[in-house]
Design an enzyme around this catalytic site. Structure first.
Site, PDB file in Angstrom:
ATOM      1  N   SER A   8     -44.298  35.682  25.090  1.00  0.00           N
ATOM      2  CA  SER A   8     -43.972  36.679  26.116  1.00  0.00           C
ATOM      3  C   SER A   8     -42.480  36.975  26.107  1.00  0.00           C
ATOM      4  O   SER A   8     -41.996  37.762  26.895  1.00  0.00           O
ATOM      5  CB  SER A   8     -44.367  36.124  27.492  1.00  0.00           C
ATOM      6  OG  SER A   8     -43.655  34.919  27.725  1.00  0.00           O
ATOM      7  N   GLY A  11     -36.726  38.119  23.344  1.00  0.00           N
ATOM      8  CA  GLY A  11     -35.626  37.571  22.533  1.00  0.00           C
ATOM      9  C   GLY A  11     -36.149  36.830  21.315  1.00  0.00           C
ATOM     10  O   GLY A  11     -35.639  36.983  20.195  1.00  0.00           O
ATOM     11  N   GLU A  36     -49.210  26.427  29.445  1.00  0.00           N
ATOM     12  CA  GLU A  36     -48.325  25.359  28.946  1.00  0.00           C
ATOM     13  C   GLU A  36     -48.614  24.074  29.695  1.00  0.00           C
ATOM     14  O   GLU A  36     -48.570  24.049  30.920  1.00  0.00           O
ATOM     15  CB  GLU A  36     -46.855  25.773  29.071  1.00  0.00           C
ATOM     16  CG  GLU A  36     -46.464  26.711  27.950  1.00  0.00           C
ATOM     17  CD  GLU A  36     -44.957  26.847  27.734  1.00  0.00           C
ATOM     18  OE1 GLU A  36     -44.181  26.066  28.306  1.00  0.00           O
ATOM     19  OE2 GLU A  36     -44.584  27.752  26.974  1.00  0.00           O
ATOM     20  N   ASP A  66     -41.964  27.068  20.714  1.00  0.00           N
ATOM     21  CA  ASP A  66     -41.549  26.428  21.960  1.00  0.00           C
ATOM     22  C   ASP A  66     -40.149  25.877  21.732  1.00  0.00           C
ATOM     23  O   ASP A  66     -39.886  25.238  20.711  1.00  0.00           O
ATOM     24  CB  ASP A  66     -42.528  25.326  22.376  1.00  0.00           C
ATOM     25  CG  ASP A  66     -42.500  25.128  23.880  1.00  0.00           C
ATOM     26  OD1 ASP A  66     -42.558  26.137  24.617  1.00  0.00           O
ATOM     27  OD2 ASP A  66     -42.375  23.981  24.343  1.00  0.00           O
ATOM     28  N   LYS A 165     -26.266  34.089  14.427  1.00  0.00           N
ATOM     29  CA  LYS A 165     -27.021  33.096  15.198  1.00  0.00           C
ATOM     30  C   LYS A 165     -28.195  32.577  14.361  1.00  0.00           C
ATOM     31  O   LYS A 165     -28.407  31.367  14.261  1.00  0.00           O
ATOM     32  CB  LYS A 165     -27.531  33.701  16.526  1.00  0.00           C
ATOM     33  CG  LYS A 165     -28.333  32.683  17.338  1.00  0.00           C
ATOM     34  CD  LYS A 165     -28.982  33.204  18.610  1.00  0.00           C
ATOM     35  CE  LYS A 165     -29.924  32.136  19.179  1.00  0.00           C
ATOM     36  NZ  LYS A 165     -30.784  32.600  20.271  1.00  0.00           N
TER      37      LYS A 165
HETATM   38  P1  ITT Z   1     -43.169  31.930  25.454  1.00  0.00           P
HETATM   39  O1  ITT Z   1     -43.629  30.559  25.897  1.00  0.00           O
HETATM   40  O2  ITT Z   1     -44.043  33.037  25.945  1.00  0.00           O
HETATM   41  O3  ITT Z   1     -42.905  31.999  23.980  1.00  0.00           O
HETATM   42  P2  ITT Z   1     -40.828  31.272  27.026  1.00  0.00           P
HETATM   43  O4  ITT Z   1     -39.590  32.050  27.401  1.00  0.00           O
HETATM   44  O5  ITT Z   1     -41.643  30.695  28.144  1.00  0.00           O
HETATM   45  O6  ITT Z   1     -41.728  32.226  26.119  1.00  0.00           O
HETATM   46  P3  ITT Z   1     -40.251  28.608  26.146  1.00  0.00           P
HETATM   47  O7  ITT Z   1     -41.374  27.981  26.916  1.00  0.00           O
HETATM   48  O8  ITT Z   1     -40.012  28.127  24.754  1.00  0.00           O
HETATM   49  O9  ITT Z   1     -40.415  30.177  26.014  1.00  0.00           O
HETATM   50  O10 ITT Z   1     -38.989  28.502  27.081  1.00  0.00           O
HETATM   51  C1  ITT Z   1     -37.798  28.041  26.681  1.00  0.00           C
HETATM   52  C2  ITT Z   1     -36.676  28.684  27.451  1.00  0.00           C
HETATM   53  O11 ITT Z   1     -35.495  28.194  26.789  1.00  0.00           O
HETATM   54  C3  ITT Z   1     -36.624  30.207  27.306  1.00  0.00           C
HETATM   55  O12 ITT Z   1     -37.192  30.856  28.413  1.00  0.00           O
HETATM   56  C4  ITT Z   1     -35.121  30.488  27.225  1.00  0.00           C
HETATM   57  O13 ITT Z   1     -34.556  30.611  28.502  1.00  0.00           O
HETATM   58  C5  ITT Z   1     -34.589  29.227  26.566  1.00  0.00           C
HETATM   59  N1  ITT Z   1     -34.418  29.443  25.113  1.00  0.00           N
HETATM   60  C6  ITT Z   1     -35.323  29.282  24.110  1.00  0.00           C
HETATM   61  N2  ITT Z   1     -34.781  29.605  22.917  1.00  0.00           N
HETATM   62  C7  ITT Z   1     -33.514  29.987  23.183  1.00  0.00           C
HETATM   63  C8  ITT Z   1     -32.453  30.452  22.396  1.00  0.00           C
HETATM   64  O14 ITT Z   1     -32.575  30.639  21.087  1.00  0.00           O
HETATM   65  N3  ITT Z   1     -31.304  30.740  23.004  1.00  0.00           N
HETATM   66  C9  ITT Z   1     -31.161  30.584  24.338  1.00  0.00           C
HETATM   67  N4  ITT Z   1     -32.103  30.173  25.156  1.00  0.00           N
HETATM   68  C10 ITT Z   1     -33.287  29.868  24.597  1.00  0.00           C
END
Ligand code: ITT
Length: 187
Positions: A8, A11, A36, A66, A165
Site C-alpha cells: 500500500s 514510496g 500483519e 517489510d 538511495k
Molecule cells: P505495506 O505493508 O503495505 O508494504 P507499510 O508502509 O505498512 O506498507 P511496512 O509495514 O514495511 O510498510 O512499514 C514500515 C514503515 O517503515 C513504513 O511505513 C515507513 O514509514 C518506514 N520505512 C520503510 N522503508 C523505509 C525507507 O526506505 N525509508 C524510510 N522509511 C521507511
C-alpha cells in the site's frame, strides 16, 4: 518477468520499480494490505504475508516488502512497529523520544518476500547502517528518510537522489539479492 508488488506504500513502489525496470522486468502495484501479524521479526511478518497471499490465490509472481528502522539505544525500536510509530507520532515524535540520547546509531532493514507461480517462496534481506540526526532534513524518499544519514554520507536518505538511495539502501541491497536469484534461475 511481470512482477506484482503487493504493497500500500507508494514510496516502496517507486523504489522497487526503478530497481526492477533497468533489468527488463515489469512491475505493477497490487494495493492489497496483507494482514500483519504481531511478530518480533520482519521475516515472520513476510512468511505470514506470503502464506496468506498464496492461500488467497493472489496473482504471482509477486513481491512483498517489510521494512523498518531499528535504533540501537532503543533496543531496536521502532523496528517491526515502524509503520505504527510513523502513523501515530511520526518521525518528529521519534526525534522527541531520542532527545538526550547521544548514541544515534540505527539501521534500516528490509525483507523482501517472493512468491513464484509454482508456489515457491523465497526471502531476501538488506540492511543499511547509519545515524538518526536531530532534525528533519530533505524532501525526497518517504517515511523516516529525512532523519537518517547512512554511513559514509553527510546527507540524509531524503537528500539523496533516488538512484543514490537505491545504491546503498536496505531495499536496494535486498533487491540486488532478489535480482541475482531470479537471474540465476533464468526467471
Ligand atoms: P505495506 O505493508 O503495505 O508494504 P507499510 O508502509 O505498512 O506498507 P511496512 O509495514 O514495511 O510498510 O512499514 C514500515 C514503515 O517503515 C513504513 O511505513 C515507513 O514509514 C518506514 N520505512 C520503510 N522503508 C523505509 C525507507 O526506505 N525509508 C524510510 N522509511 C521507511
Amino acid at each position: 518477468m511481470n512482477i506484482n508488488l503487493v504493497t500500500s506504500n507508494q514510496g516502496k513502489v517507486e523504489e522497487l520499480t526503478s530497481i526492477l525496470e533497468p533489468f527488463g522486468h515489469n512491475a505493477s502495484q497490487l494495493d492489497i494490505s496483507c494482514p500483519e501479524i504481531q511478530a518480533s521479526t520482519l521475516e515472520e511478518v513476510v512468511d505470514f504475508g506470503l502464506e496468506w497471499l498464496h492461500n488467497q490465490g493472489t496473482k504471482s509472481p509477486l513481491v512483498i516488502d517489510d521494512a523498518g528502522v531499528f535504533v540501537d539505544e532503543l533496543k531496536g525500536f521502532p523496528g517491526v512497529y515502524s509503520r505504527y510509530v510513523y502513523d501515530t507520532i511520526s518521525p518528529k515524535g521519534l526525534l522527541k523520544q531520542m532527545e538526550g540520547i547521544e548514541n544515534r546509531a540505527a539501521s534500516f532493514k528490509c525483507v523482501l518476500g517472493l512468491l513464484l507461480e509454482d508456489g515457491g517462496t523465497h526471502k531476501f534481506v538488506g540492511e543499511c547502517n547509519g545515524n538518526i540526526i536531530h532534525e528533519i532534513r530533505g524532501d525526497g524518499g518517504f517515511g523516516y528518510d529525512p532523519i537518517f544519514i547512512p554511513d559514509g554520507s553527510d546527507r540524509t536518505f531524503a537528500e539523496l537522489l533516488p538512484e543514490e538511495k537505491n545504491e546503498i539502501s536496505h531495499r536496494g541491497r535486498a533487491m540486488k539479492n532478489l535480482l541475482s536469484f531470479i537471474s540465476e534461475k533464468g526467471l
